[in-house]
Scaffold this motif. Structure first.
Motif, PDB file in Angstrom:
ATOM      1  N   TRP A 141      -4.946  -6.228   2.456  1.00 40.57           N
ATOM      2  CA  TRP A 141      -4.495  -4.683   2.499  1.00 40.57           C
ATOM      3  C   TRP A 141      -2.648  -4.982   2.029  1.00 40.57           C
ATOM      4  CZ3 TRP A 141      -8.004  -2.488   1.364  1.00 40.57           C
ATOM      5  CH2 TRP A 141      -8.413  -1.021   1.967  1.00 40.57           C
ATOM      6  N   TYR A 142      -2.293  -3.831   1.306  1.00 35.70           N
ATOM      7  CA  TYR A 142      -0.804  -3.775   1.212  1.00 35.70           C
ATOM      8  C   TYR A 142       0.012  -3.154   2.440  1.00 35.70           C
ATOM      9  CZ  TYR A 142      -2.152  -4.377  -3.755  1.00 35.70           C
ATOM     10  OH  TYR A 142      -2.758  -4.857  -4.924  1.00 35.70           O
ATOM     11  N   ILE A 143       1.013  -3.580   2.909  1.00 35.04           N
ATOM     12  CA  ILE A 143       1.979  -2.887   3.848  1.00 35.04           C
ATOM     13  C   ILE A 143       2.008  -1.583   3.645  1.00 35.04           C
ATOM     14  CG2 ILE A 143       3.992  -2.822   5.360  1.00 35.04           C
ATOM     15  CD1 ILE A 143       3.949  -5.929   5.040  1.00 35.04           C
ATOM     16  N   GLU A 144       2.252  -1.168   2.496  1.00 31.86           N
ATOM     17  CA  GLU A 144       2.658   0.156   1.797  1.00 31.86           C
ATOM     18  C   GLU A 144       1.539   0.927   1.804  1.00 31.86           C
ATOM     19  OE1 GLU A 144       5.373  -2.880  -0.486  1.00 31.86           O
ATOM     20  OE2 GLU A 144       3.071  -2.816   0.105  1.00 31.86           O
ATOM     21  N   ASN A 145       0.130   0.562   2.135  1.00 34.18           N
ATOM     22  CA  ASN A 145      -0.938   1.220   2.295  1.00 34.18           C
ATOM     23  C   ASN A 145      -0.821   2.259   3.635  1.00 34.18           C
ATOM     24  OD1 ASN A 145      -2.262   0.333   0.117  1.00 34.18           O
ATOM     25  ND2 ASN A 145      -3.605  -0.970   1.302  1.00 34.18           N
ATOM     26  N   TYR A 146       0.079   2.003   4.710  1.00 31.41           N
ATOM     27  CA  TYR A 146       0.388   2.591   5.623  1.00 31.41           C
ATOM     28  C   TYR A 146       1.252   3.595   5.718  1.00 31.41           C
ATOM     29  CZ  TYR A 146      -3.146  -0.691   7.659  1.00 31.41           C
ATOM     30  OH  TYR A 146      -4.271  -1.521   7.671  1.00 31.41           O
ATOM     31  N   THR A 147       1.886   3.825   4.603  1.00 30.00           N
ATOM     32  CA  THR A 147       3.065   4.551   4.542  1.00 30.00           C
ATOM     33  C   THR A 147       2.848   6.063   4.744  1.00 30.00           C
ATOM     34  OG1 THR A 147       3.852   3.188   2.625  1.00 30.00           O
ATOM     35  CG2 THR A 147       5.109   5.440   2.824  1.00 30.00           C
ATOM     36  N   ALA A 148       1.975   6.514   4.287  1.00 32.41           N
ATOM     37  CA  ALA A 148       1.644   7.981   4.702  1.00 32.41           C
ATOM     38  C   ALA A 148       1.061   8.250   6.092  1.00 32.41           C
ATOM     39  CB  ALA A 148       0.086   8.353   3.940  1.00 32.41           C
ATOM     40  N   ASP A 149       0.613   7.206   6.842  1.00 28.05           N
ATOM     41  CA  ASP A 149       0.240   7.251   8.079  1.00 28.05           C
ATOM     42  C   ASP A 149       1.511   7.551   9.186  1.00 28.05           C
ATOM     43  OD1 ASP A 149      -2.686   7.206   7.818  1.00 28.05           O
ATOM     44  OD2 ASP A 149      -2.461   4.987   7.417  1.00 28.05           O
ATOM     45  N   VAL A 150       2.524   6.450   8.636  1.00 26.87           N
ATOM     46  CA  VAL A 150       3.529   6.359   9.373  1.00 26.87           C
ATOM     47  C   VAL A 150       4.543   7.864   9.065  1.00 26.87           C
ATOM     48  CG1 VAL A 150       5.719   5.351   9.608  1.00 26.87           C
ATOM     49  CG2 VAL A 150       3.616   4.102   9.248  1.00 26.87           C
ATOM     50  N   ALA A 171       0.076  -7.848   3.849  1.00 25.05           N
ATOM     51  CA  ALA A 171       1.562  -8.127   3.230  1.00 25.05           C
ATOM     52  C   ALA A 171       2.033  -7.227   2.292  1.00 25.05           C
ATOM     53  CB  ALA A 171       1.241  -9.587   2.363  1.00 25.05           C
ATOM     54  N   ALA A 172       3.262  -7.377   1.951  1.00 28.82           N
ATOM     55  CA  ALA A 172       3.942  -6.334   0.981  1.00 28.82           C
ATOM     56  C   ALA A 172       3.491  -6.755  -0.240  1.00 28.82           C
ATOM     57  CB  ALA A 172       5.560  -6.734   1.060  1.00 28.82           C
ATOM     58  N   ARG A 173       3.375  -5.622  -1.035  1.00 27.57           N
ATOM     59  CA  ARG A 173       3.057  -5.845  -2.656  1.00 27.57           C
ATOM     60  C   ARG A 173       3.824  -6.898  -3.336  1.00 27.57           C
ATOM     61  NH1 ARG A 173       2.791   0.088  -3.112  1.00 27.57           N
ATOM     62  NH2 ARG A 173       0.798   0.613  -3.247  1.00 27.57           N
ATOM     63  N   LYS A 174       5.266  -7.235  -2.902  1.00 31.65           N
ATOM     64  CA  LYS A 174       6.127  -8.000  -3.764  1.00 31.65           C
ATOM     65  C   LYS A 174       5.518  -9.341  -3.330  1.00 31.65           C
ATOM     66  CE  LYS A 174      10.630  -9.721  -4.192  1.00 31.65           C
ATOM     67  NZ  LYS A 174      10.019 -10.640  -4.799  1.00 31.65           N
ATOM     68  N   ASP A 175       4.662  -9.551  -2.334  1.00 37.43           N
ATOM     69  CA  ASP A 175       4.321 -11.015  -1.751  1.00 37.43           C
ATOM     70  C   ASP A 175       3.009 -11.278  -2.772  1.00 37.43           C
ATOM     71  OD1 ASP A 175       6.056 -11.129   0.303  1.00 37.43           O
ATOM     72  OD2 ASP A 175       4.591  -9.996   1.635  1.00 37.43           O
ATOM     73  N   TYR A 176       2.213 -10.240  -3.124  1.00 37.34           N
ATOM     74  CA  TYR A 176       0.954 -10.568  -3.822  1.00 37.34           C
ATOM     75  C   TYR A 176       1.674 -10.625  -5.421  1.00 37.34           C
ATOM     76  CZ  TYR A 176      -1.732  -8.861   0.195  1.00 37.34           C
ATOM     77  OH  TYR A 176      -2.283  -8.917   1.557  1.00 37.34           O
ATOM     78  N   ALA A 177       2.351  -9.779  -5.661  1.00 45.98           N
ATOM     79  CA  ALA A 177       3.056  -9.874  -6.973  1.00 45.98           C
ATOM     80  C   ALA A 177       3.418 -11.291  -7.412  1.00 45.98           C
ATOM     81  CB  ALA A 177       3.959  -8.880  -7.148  1.00 45.98           C
ATOM     82  N   ASP A 178       4.267 -11.785  -6.354  1.00 45.93           N
ATOM     83  CA  ASP A 178       4.828 -13.128  -6.549  1.00 45.93           C
ATOM     84  C   ASP A 178       3.750 -14.256  -6.525  1.00 45.93           C
ATOM     85  OD1 ASP A 178       7.635 -12.231  -6.187  1.00 45.93           O
ATOM     86  OD2 ASP A 178       7.879 -12.789  -4.168  1.00 45.93           O
TER      87      ASP A 178
END
Length: 286
Positions: A141-150, A171-178
């Motif tokens: 999962w991306y950490i960013e997936n929880y933005t709307a919940d927060v 993890a963050a999208r940037k981690d997966y992109a790296d």
């Protein structure tokens, strides 16, 4: 070596191009493909070749592959309609004889039975059948997936879910992109299937605590039943099929599909993955 990044007009694809440039890949060796070339304008300004590429339009795929050695297929964003487009890219890449084909899949795509994984499993199988020299990146999962919940929790003070006591190695999208950039640029990855996740598997209580820290207010995690979730989704106007799909996502998370982490992502990118609270703060612009 020329690298095609598909889906480059999306969040992950754009970050992969950024990561390639940060790792000193010449801009002239990168092709950024997306359905909207206008959304790639900032990359073009940096010297990246930009092309129209629609997974459902084989002509655009073939044109984008001209002169390309390596391909990153970023999975399409619309569940239930992904596989046909993925197959078009796979077939075109095989016909073009690319030397490396990288695909962003999902955790346990071939070993855990849940609706989100079905198209990823089919795509992985198609890649194997194609004979392409491939690398599979199974992103958690991306950490960013929880933005709307927060964001909702800023008003309500609660995050609700039917995942029970599940943990998620986000993890963050940037981690997966790296990680994608490392695999695209490096040798020795062909044939690998990497299960990628954050260094720490967080519980939803942890997520609520992180949300509270970022928002500056108390946030609690409220466990609800699957039936309560379905009723709430129906009340919000979702049709039965969509509500069931959303509930099935929680079923998978509750079943542990996203819980495992063994440090593979951190080893690939050569640094610790982004702590959950830091990723959340960045996602919310706080």
């Amino acid at each position: 070596m020329t690298i095609l990044v598909t889906g480059a007009s999306g969040h992950l694809g754009h970050l992969v191009v950024d990561a390639l440039l940060e790792r000193s890949a010449p801009a002239s060796d990168i092709v950024a493909g997306g359905r909207s070339v206008d959304k790639l304008a900032d990359l073009a300004e940096r010297g990246v070749r930009t092309v129209a590429l629609d997974y459902n339009d084989p002509e655009t795929i073939a044109a984008a592959l001209d002169g390309v050695d390596s391909v990153l297929l970023i999975s399409a964003s619309e569940p239930g309609k992904r596989y046909a487009g993925h197959k078009n890219v796979i077939d075109a890449a095989a016909a073009a004889g690319v030397s490396k084909f990288v695909y962003t899949s999902v955790s346990k795509a071939t070993t855990f039975d849940w609706p989100l994984g079905a198209e990823h499993k089919a795509t992985e199988e198609a890649i194997a059948e194609s004979g392409l020299p491939a690398v599979i990146l199974r992103n958690d999962w991306y950490i960013e997936n929880y933005t709307a919940d927060v964001q909702r929790a800023e008003q309500s003070g609660v995050i609700t879910s039917s995942v029970g006591d599940a943990r998620v190695a986000a993890a963050a999208r940037k981690d997966y992109a790296d990680a994608a950039a490392v695999v695209l640029l490096g040798d020795g990855h062909i044939g690998e299937v990497y299960e990628l996740g954050g260094d720490v598997a967080v519980s939803y209580d942890d997520i609520a605590a992180a949300a509270g820290e970022v928002l500056g207010r108390e946030v609690s995690y409220v466990r609800i039943s699957r039936d309560d979730l379905l009723a709430g989704l129906a009340g919000a106007g979702l049709d039965a099929g969509t509500a069931e799909f959303v509930a099935s996502m929680d079923d998978g998370i509750r079943g542990g599909v996203l819980a495992d982490t063994d440090g593979t992502l951190a080893r690939l990118i050569g640094r610790p993955t982004t702590p959950f609270v830091d990723g959340l703060r960045t996602a919310l612009g706080r």
